[in-house]
Enzyme design. Sequence first.
Site, PDB file in Angstrom:
ATOM      1  CD  GLU A  57      88.177  75.749  -1.961  1.00 40.99           C
ATOM      2  OE1 GLU A  57      87.063  76.518  -1.574  1.00 40.99           O
ATOM      3  OE2 GLU A  57      88.533  75.548  -0.620  1.00 40.99           O
TER       4      GLU A  57
ATOM      5  CD  GLU B 188      83.566  83.119   2.220  1.00 40.79           C
ATOM      6  OE1 GLU B 188      84.682  83.413   1.518  1.00 40.79           O
ATOM      7  OE2 GLU B 188      83.794  81.571   2.551  1.00 40.79           O
TER       8      GLU B 188
HETATM    9  P1  NAI Z   1      92.233  87.357  -0.912  1.00 43.24           P
HETATM   10  O1  NAI Z   1      91.714  86.128  -1.434  1.00 43.24           O
HETATM   11  O2  NAI Z   1      92.684  88.732  -1.012  1.00 43.24           O
HETATM   12  O3  NAI Z   1      93.737  86.083  -0.531  1.00 43.24           O
HETATM   13  C1  NAI Z   1      93.850  85.143  -0.636  1.00 43.24           C
HETATM   14  C2  NAI Z   1      95.563  84.862  -1.197  1.00 43.24           C
HETATM   15  O4  NAI Z   1      95.520  86.009  -2.672  1.00 43.24           O
HETATM   16  C3  NAI Z   1      96.668  85.701  -0.272  1.00 43.24           C
HETATM   17  O5  NAI Z   1      97.800  85.273  -0.816  1.00 43.24           O
HETATM   18  C4  NAI Z   1      96.981  86.962  -1.206  1.00 43.24           C
HETATM   19  O6  NAI Z   1      98.692  87.824  -0.935  1.00 43.24           O
HETATM   20  C5  NAI Z   1      96.510  86.669  -2.993  1.00 43.24           C
HETATM   21  N1  NAI Z   1      96.770  87.643  -3.175  1.00 43.24           N
HETATM   22  C6  NAI Z   1      95.503  88.811  -3.517  1.00 43.24           C
HETATM   23  N2  NAI Z   1      95.254  90.400  -3.961  1.00 43.24           N
HETATM   24  C7  NAI Z   1      96.072  89.453  -4.986  1.00 43.24           C
HETATM   25  C8  NAI Z   1      96.358  90.004  -6.274  1.00 43.24           C
HETATM   26  N3  NAI Z   1      95.486  90.570  -6.550  1.00 43.24           N
HETATM   27  N4  NAI Z   1      96.583  88.777  -7.239  1.00 43.24           N
HETATM   28  C9  NAI Z   1      97.243  87.699  -7.298  1.00 43.24           C
HETATM   29  N5  NAI Z   1      97.445  87.262  -5.512  1.00 43.24           N
HETATM   30  C10 NAI Z   1      96.649  88.432  -5.252  1.00 43.24           C
HETATM   31  O7  NAI Z   1      91.628  87.147   1.146  1.00 43.24           O
HETATM   32  P2  NAI Z   1      92.034  88.196   2.065  1.00 43.24           P
HETATM   33  O8  NAI Z   1      91.405  89.664   1.508  1.00 43.24           O
HETATM   34  O9  NAI Z   1      92.859  87.214   2.594  1.00 43.24           O
HETATM   35  O10 NAI Z   1      90.537  88.084   2.624  1.00 43.24           O
HETATM   36  C11 NAI Z   1      88.867  88.428   2.092  1.00 43.24           C
HETATM   37  C12 NAI Z   1      87.751  87.646   2.110  1.00 43.24           C
HETATM   38  O11 NAI Z   1      87.764  86.370   1.815  1.00 43.24           O
HETATM   39  C13 NAI Z   1      87.378  86.685   3.181  1.00 43.24           C
HETATM   40  O12 NAI Z   1      86.762  87.665   5.009  1.00 43.24           O
HETATM   41  C14 NAI Z   1      86.974  85.691   2.870  1.00 43.24           C
HETATM   42  O13 NAI Z   1      85.376  86.044   3.558  1.00 43.24           O
HETATM   43  C15 NAI Z   1      87.181  85.088   1.863  1.00 43.24           C
HETATM   44  N6  NAI Z   1      88.532  83.836   2.031  1.00 43.24           N
HETATM   45  C16 NAI Z   1      88.033  82.958   1.649  1.00 43.24           C
HETATM   46  C17 NAI Z   1      88.939  81.896   1.439  1.00 43.24           C
HETATM   47  C18 NAI Z   1      88.676  80.237   1.694  1.00 43.24           C
HETATM   48  O14 NAI Z   1      89.081  79.559   2.421  1.00 43.24           O
HETATM   49  N7  NAI Z   1      88.061  80.305   0.341  1.00 43.24           N
HETATM   50  C19 NAI Z   1      90.674  81.973   2.129  1.00 43.24           C
HETATM   51  C20 NAI Z   1      90.289  83.533   2.773  1.00 43.24           C
HETATM   52  C21 NAI Z   1      89.882  84.279   2.926  1.00 43.24           C
END
Ligand code: NAI
Length: 502
Positions: free
Chosen positions: A267, A404
């Site tokens: 998602e 986004e």
């Molecule tokens: P992210 O996608 O990097 O982090 C989400 C989760 O993935 C966290 O638990 C993180 O520790 C984990 N993660 C990060 N790198 C990983 C890897 N290599 N392998 C496995 N797990 C990993 O998102 P982040 O850096 O917090 O936010 C960046 C942007 O992502 C935000 O500015 C926003 O645009 C988007 N985002 C979208 C969301 C949604 O609901 N679709 C929620 C959060 C962020």
Amino acid sequence: MQKASVTGVPRVASPDDTIARLSGRLLIDGELRKPIEGRTFALHNPATGKFLCEVAAADSKDVDVAVRSAALAQRSWGNLPARERGKRLIAASQVLATHAEEIAKLIALESGKALRTECRAEAANVADILQFFGGLASELKGETVPLKPGLLSYTQVEPVGVVAAVLPWNVPLMLMAVKIAPALIAGNTVVVKSAEETPLTVVWAGELLGQHLPKGVLNVISGDGPVCGAALVRHPEIAKITFTGSVETGRLIYRAAADKIVPVTLELGGKSPMIVMPDADLDKAVDGAVVGMRFTRQGQSCTAASRMLVHRGLHDAFVSKLKAKVDQLVIGDPLDERTDIGAIISKAQLEKILGYIELGRSDPAATAHECGQLPADEELRAGNFVRPVIFTGLANSSRLAREEIFGPVTCVMSFDTLEEAIDLANDSTFGLAASVWTRDLTSALRAVNALEAGYIQVNQAQVAGPNISYGGFKQSGLGKELTLESMLEHFTRRKSVVINFE
Ligand code: NAI
Ligand code: MG
């Protein structure tokens, strides 16, 4: 002082006690434990910048212990009658419900979201989602297939094994429920990886739910995404991955899943259009835009209505009414009952948002309408606050309209015909949500059929909830959540059996 409840888990008197107890701990095999190497990282309150506590930083060794605990627990959990699992999850949800207010306060403390407008609803939704899936346990059924006389053919659904659930920080507890509830009901066990920014409520919820779950069934780890998140999704005993977060990390997880050939649910992001037709009820559409853009969540929502496509004839009135509404929202201390809008999750996210606002300002065709007032409170001086911004005059090809932002920044653009609005709406790499505002059935249904988005609403732009099949098209993701079908499709495997009795 903590008082013991009848179940032995401390009844928590204040968020400080809870934070102190959870600090530096992972939930593995039913126990709050320190990580093997003892590593931690600092967590700060987004609204004040003040240090909250140290958080456990798990590495691949902790991941391995958690996954092995889950694998062992799965054998007996998967063999429990499904309705028994359902009853336990419903009982567990009631524990969360009794702690709803404390949970809401802890969400506010670690996430910066306002207690009144966001955190209470999140705490309540969690119990609701768990109860919904708890009630679906009896639907884990196969089918019989009339191949021919003398052959009995049927299918049965089975758990897949150990599920990895990787969570983001925007609605951490609700998304934990969305992922663990169908996984557990279907007979799987789970290792949850919380986001770096919001580990506390997730590990606490795991502990509370554990009052009604056998040890090892639900494990919660925290730490760096590229370290413990990556180790978790790559672990050989993980049979299914469910993830919410950025497209970038979604791609990495999809690649890791490809190496092991395991299914994934992703998602990811959105740039959701909101189409306001000339016959729309303007006041309703403006109220809907405030909700749709999730201004009270600082715009930190994957379904945020961040592209508002408004018919040219309504455009100016829409913008001035929207600005007037957003101006009234109080930005301030998340725990204050008067606050509508809290703080941005982190300094990094704040910088990202401010960067987009600067970029928008530098576009000569665009106007930035800044709304509301930053809090004057001395305590909040170091907090991650930003005023919401409504941009007009931007092209749909601009970066602000394509990427986004995940902050309280929206673009209002105009159109002349429904066809043009649909083309603009679909001109995006994302396809998560969309809404159409009209009193005309023909326009509504034309738009519904033509829009490339997984979740479309007419005359409302609410968050999804139980029984709404939720998930994006295009780069917004893979798979659906929140329904019976999504549980059967994503958290079970189907076995065909043919018996010859001739
Ligand atoms: P992210 O996608 O990097 O982090 C989400 C989760 O993935 C966290 O638990 C993180 O520790 C984990 N993660 C990060 N790198 C990983 C890897 N290599 N392998 C496995 N797990 C990993 O998102 P982040 O850096 O917090 O936010 C960046 C942007 O992502 C935000 O500015 C926003 O645009 C988007 N985002 C979208 C969301 C949604 O609901 N679709 C929620 C959060 C962020
Ligand atoms: Mg990231």
